[in-house]
Design an enzyme around this catalytic site. Structure first.
Site, PDB file in Angstrom:
ATOM      1  N   HIS A  67       1.045  -1.113   0.010  1.00 64.11           N
ATOM      2  CA  HIS A  67       0.081  -0.018   0.080  1.00 64.11           C
ATOM      3  C   HIS A  67       0.964   1.359   0.104  1.00 64.11           C
ATOM      4  O   HIS A  67       2.188   1.145   0.322  1.00 64.11           O
ATOM      5  CB  HIS A  67      -0.775   0.110   1.419  1.00 64.11           C
ATOM      6  CG  HIS A  67      -1.946  -0.934   1.500  1.00 64.11           C
ATOM      7  ND1 HIS A  67      -3.079  -0.883   1.990  1.00 64.11           N
ATOM      8  CD2 HIS A  67      -2.272  -2.212   0.579  1.00 64.11           C
ATOM      9  CE1 HIS A  67      -4.121  -1.929   1.603  1.00 64.11           C
ATOM     10  NE2 HIS A  67      -3.387  -2.571   1.175  1.00 64.11           N
ATOM     11  N   GLU A  69       0.944   3.934   1.792  1.00 65.72           N
ATOM     12  CA  GLU A  69       1.240   4.375   3.191  1.00 65.72           C
ATOM     13  C   GLU A  69       2.628   3.356   3.538  1.00 65.72           C
ATOM     14  O   GLU A  69       3.527   4.100   4.085  1.00 65.72           O
ATOM     15  CB  GLU A  69       0.310   4.139   4.166  1.00 65.72           C
ATOM     16  CG  GLU A  69      -1.027   5.117   3.986  1.00 65.72           C
ATOM     17  CD  GLU A  69      -2.147   4.137   2.997  1.00 65.72           C
ATOM     18  OE1 GLU A  69      -3.225   4.350   3.431  1.00 65.72           O
ATOM     19  OE2 GLU A  69      -1.782   3.343   2.104  1.00 65.72           O
ATOM     20  N   CYS A 100      -2.572   0.137   7.252  1.00 65.50           N
ATOM     21  CA  CYS A 100      -1.763   1.119   7.281  1.00 65.50           C
ATOM     22  C   CYS A 100      -2.125   2.050   8.558  1.00 65.50           C
ATOM     23  O   CYS A 100      -1.215   2.803   9.049  1.00 65.50           O
ATOM     24  CB  CYS A 100      -2.238   1.888   6.081  1.00 65.50           C
ATOM     25  SG  CYS A 100      -1.684   0.936   4.485  1.00 65.50           S
TER      26      CYS A 100
END
Length: 165
Positions: A67, A69, A100
């Protein structure tokens, strides 16, 4: 009646973080090239300098943890040479998911700034509120919906094109 202007010398937080959010949006646009959901993130140090940037790379890498993040947090930690990101701000185009949000808490970021709200998977106030859970040892400040319309439009366009295909 309009809201009063902030005292002289103070910049409203949504204005202060707009340039960083635009940088995160640029990362989100790059995610499109590999067919990933267009989410981008940057980590700012205490001075407001970008020390880590990332975009979704799950499709490109086959990594379910890739992801935006997570990638931005990893790069910021590498740049600082430590896992504690105390004093740092995570700026992301979409409200972080549970993974996240949890990583942000564990990394000890001071602040999370996000654009579009994610009512289906958001864990920073929408569906869950991981970052404000009193049982955790760290709770970052949250600033929501910075450039929300711009951030949401990128995602809406992506999913609309995907449904047509």
């Amino acid at each position: 009646m309009a809201d009063p202007a902030p005292p002289t010398g103070e910049v409203p937080p949504e204005v202060e973080y707009a340039p960083a959010m635009r940088r995160a949006l640029a990362e989100a646009e790059l995610a499109l090239e590999s067919g990933d959901v267009p989410v981008g993130a940057v980590v700012l140090d205490r001075a407001g300098e970008v020390i880590g940037a990332g975009r979704n790379e799950r499709e490109r890498t086959g990594d379910p943890t890739a992801h935006a993040e997570i990638i931005a947090l990893r790069r910021a930690a590498a740049r600082l040479g430590e896992w504690r990101l105390t004093g740092c701000t995570l700026v992301v185009t979409l409200e972080p998911c549970t993974m996240c949000a949890g990583a942000s808490v564990l990394a000890r970021v001071d602040r999370i700034v996000y654009g579009a709200v994610d009512p289906k998977a958001g864990a920073v106030g929408s569906l869950w509120d991981v970052v404000r859970d009193r049982r955790l040892n760290h709770r970052p400040e949250v600033l929501a919906e910075v450039l929300a319309e711009e951030c949401g439009a990128v995602l809406t366009d992506f999913f609309a094109r995907r449904r047509v295909s």
